[in-house]
Motif scaffolding. Structure first.
Motif, PDB file in Angstrom:
ATOM      1  N   PRO A  43     -11.770  -8.510  22.125  1.00 38.55           N
ATOM      2  CA  PRO A  43     -12.613  -7.404  22.575  1.00 38.55           C
ATOM      3  C   PRO A  43     -13.587  -6.921  21.502  1.00 38.55           C
ATOM      4  O   PRO A  43     -14.365  -6.015  21.742  1.00 38.55           O
ATOM      5  N   TRP A  44     -13.551  -7.531  20.338  1.00 35.57           N
ATOM      6  CA  TRP A  44     -14.328  -7.023  19.198  1.00 35.57           C
ATOM      7  C   TRP A  44     -15.828  -7.156  19.407  1.00 35.57           C
ATOM      8  O   TRP A  44     -16.589  -6.295  18.947  1.00 35.57           O
ATOM      9  N   ASN A  45     -16.269  -8.203  20.076  1.00 34.31           N
ATOM     10  CA  ASN A  45     -17.707  -8.354  20.249  1.00 34.31           C
ATOM     11  C   ASN A  45     -18.279  -7.365  21.272  1.00 34.31           C
ATOM     12  O   ASN A  45     -19.477  -7.268  21.424  1.00 34.31           O
ATOM     13  N   ARG A  46     -17.429  -6.634  21.965  1.00 36.48           N
ATOM     14  CA  ARG A  46     -17.906  -5.578  22.855  1.00 36.48           C
ATOM     15  C   ARG A  46     -18.211  -4.291  22.083  1.00 36.48           C
ATOM     16  O   ARG A  46     -18.710  -3.331  22.653  1.00 36.48           O
ATOM     17  N   MET A  47     -17.897  -4.274  20.792  1.00 41.53           N
ATOM     18  CA  MET A  47     -18.066  -3.071  19.973  1.00 41.53           C
ATOM     19  C   MET A  47     -19.208  -3.189  18.973  1.00 41.53           C
ATOM     20  O   MET A  47     -19.256  -2.425  18.013  1.00 41.53           O
TER      21      MET A  47
END
Length: 87
Positions: A43-47
């Motif tokens: 989910p890190w690339n959504r941040m």
């Protein structure tokens, strides 16, 4: 096995991204070259929205490293039980 699988998938996706991003070895430049990095970095690339837009492709390329780090830490925290000798 899972850790090495994630690392291998990341290296392959990163190679495709770099080849397509810069058009290395005569390959046409492709704006979708980083598409394989997206699921590996969730989910890190959504941040990455708060960062400047020119950094987004590079942050998305590095996001899977966080998942690799987490899998490595989980592997260290929960080691495989020793095999018992059946005999």
């Amino acid at each position: 096995m899972a850790l090495w699988g994630v690392i291998l998938a990341y290296l392959a996706a990163l190679a495709i991204f770099l080849l397509g991003q810069f058009g290395l070895f005569g390959i046409d430049r492709d704006p979708l070259a980083g598409a394989f990095l997206i699921p590996l970095g969730l989910p890190w690339n959504r941040m990455i929205d708060p960062f400047p837009e020119p950094l987004w492709p590079w942050l998305a390329a590095l996001a899977p490293l966080l998942n690799i780090l987490l899998v490595a830490l989980l592997r260290r925290a929960f080691p495989r039980p020793a095999r018992r000798d059946p005999g």
